[in-house]
Design an enzyme around this catalytic site. Structure first.
Site, short mmCIF file in Angstrom:
data_model
loop_
_atom_site.label_atom_id
_atom_site.label_comp_id
_atom_site.label_asym_id
_atom_site.label_seq_id
_atom_site.Cartn_x
_atom_site.Cartn_y
_atom_site.Cartn_z
N TYR A 101 0.86 -1.19 0.00
CA TYR A 101 0.00 0.00 0.00
C TYR A 101 0.89 1.23 0.00
O TYR A 101 1.88 1.29 0.75
CB TYR A 101 -0.88 0.02 1.26
CG TYR A 101 -1.65 1.32 1.42
CD1 TYR A 101 -2.96 1.43 0.97
CD2 TYR A 101 -1.05 2.44 1.99
CE1 TYR A 101 -3.66 2.62 1.09
CE2 TYR A 101 -1.73 3.64 2.10
CZ TYR A 101 -3.03 3.73 1.65
OH TYR A 101 -3.71 4.92 1.75
N GLU A 189 -3.27 7.50 -4.08
CA GLU A 189 -3.14 6.23 -3.38
C GLU A 189 -2.96 5.09 -4.39
O GLU A 189 -3.67 5.05 -5.39
CB GLU A 189 -4.40 5.98 -2.54
CG GLU A 189 -4.36 4.70 -1.73
CD GLU A 189 -5.70 4.41 -1.06
OE1 GLU A 189 -5.87 4.79 0.11
OE2 GLU A 189 -6.58 3.81 -1.70
#
Ligand code: GDP
Ligand code: MN
Length: 383
Positions: A101, A189
């Site tokens: 992530y 993101e």
């Protein structure tokens, strides 16, 4: 405003972040043609502005022409958390060794950018933050200094990714920071950021929120406006150029200035009411803007009273009062209105309003009095 995954990937691609080749399509035939061109296997991905598409069945691997046909026809038109899928993104499938992530966002409290990186990707970051907060490596970046390669490398090392991913991750994160800052994003993101079995690091998903206030610096961002999720009220307000956010209460709120509008929402809550919206008409408060604001609020079926909260600064009280009087002459309002008018030339403004006052158009001396009256006129505090 939020971008669809493929739009985010296009933005990332412009900054040199590796993404898979693909195309956004709206029909099954186009999906098949794209897949044939890319070569199998491909991934079919629903393009909607919500996360968790994978779990909802909106992300599927297709190994051949039959599978692409099946998946594309299932996913096109699918409902994901209330959002209909009109576009699918077809991309060349990647082999995944590990899922990470990575993101940049603004930490308002720290007045710095915040980078987050975790070896536990693929799942929602909120879940990682809850269950295993130490698994997220954070870095604060001073916007003036920017992100240096040295700091970026230390951050990647702190996240304890597979060492094979270090170089690729450093490279992508430096580029992601550039996309985030130069692109005037509020959020960039990548989840998952993957390591492939042959050692390449690659963005498999993209979630980007752009700062609406920076559109003037990026004329190409205009194209994203049409896909934003707005309820009917928000769309009407947006079309009129108003700063409006729909809420679920019954007191319509109009204020000049974002800070005052927020305080107005707060004070309505404080006296037991529920605001129907946030609406900042800005500094001007002329008749056109006021009429537009009243129209939007009047069209909200939940509104039972309207609270106009104006503090004159550069804008003089009499200009605001004239704006309100003219707007009321133009728009037929169903709900009673309570006005609080203070600041520069408030007395002159109140004198202009005086002849128009009635049970259904009140003037109150303070914000608190006005909030109480508005809630009372709406039929009292919320149940
Ligand atoms: P989200 O569920 O909306 O976040 O959609 P993602 O784009 O993140 O996809 C969800 C999951 O599908 C990813 O975490 C991967 O596990 C899987 N996935 C997506 N693309 C590929 C791919 O090219 N190959 C493989 N093997 N899995 C993929
Ligand atoms: Mn994802």
């Amino acid at each position: 405003m939020d971008l669809l995954e493929y739009q985010g990937k296009q933005l990332f691609g412009r900054y040199g972040i590796p993404v898979s080749p693909g195309a956004a399509v709206t029909t099954v035939d186009e999906a098949v043609a794209t897949a044939e061109g890319l070569g199998y296997p491909v991934v079919v991905k629903a393009q909607v502005l919500v996360g968790g598409r994978g779990k909802a069945g909106g992300v599927k691997l297709a190994a051949d022409v039959d599978e692409i046909r099946t998946h594309a026809s299932n996913i096109l038109g699918m409902d994901i958390k209330g959002h209909r899928v009109d576009v699918v993104w077809i991309e060349k499938a990647s082999d995944i060794a590990e899922e990470y992530y990575a993101s940049f966002t603004l930490d308002r409290a720290a007045k710095q950018h915040l980078g987050m990186l975790s070896a536990q990707g693929g799942v929602e970051i909120e879940q990682v933050a809850d269950e295993n907060p130490d698994a997220i490596a954070r870095i604060h970046v001073n916007p003036v200094d920017g992100l240096s390669e040295v700091d970026c490398r230390a951050w990647v090392e702190a996240a304890q990714l597979n060492p094979a991913a270090t170089e690729g991750a450093v490279d992508i994160l430096l580029k992601l920071y550039e996309a985030y800052t130069e692109g005037d994003a509020d959020l960039c993101e990548i989840n998952p950021l993957i390591l492939t079995p042959d050692g390449r690091v690659h963005a498999l998903d993209a979630k980007v929120t752009l700062d609406d206030n920076a559109v003037f610096r990026h004329p190409d961002y205009e194209q994203y406006d049409a896909i934003q999720l707005r309820d009917e009220r928000e769309q009407a307000a947006h079309d009129k150029g108003l700063q409006y956010v729909g809420l679920d209460g019954f007191v319509g709120v109009i204020a000049n200035g974002a800070g005052l509008a927020m305080s107005t929402v707060d004070i309505v809550n404080q006296v037991g009411g529920k605001p129907a919206n946030f609406l900042d008409i800005g500094g001007g408060a002329n008749a056109d803007v006021m009429a537009g604001a009243l129209e939007v609020i009047n069209n909200d079926p939940n509104v039972r009273s309207i609270f106009i909260n104006i503090f004159g600064g550069i804008t003089k009280g009499e200009e605001v009062a004239n704006g309100i009087v003219q707007a009321l002459a133009r728009v037929k309002i169903d709900s009673p209105i309570v006005i609080r008018l203070d600041g520069t030339n408030a007395d002159e403004g109140r004198a202009i309003l005086a002849p128009h006052l009635s049970d259904r158009l009140q003037l109150q001396p303070t914000m608190l009095d006005a909030a109480r009256s508005a809630v009372e006129l709406a039929g009292g505090a919320s149940a």
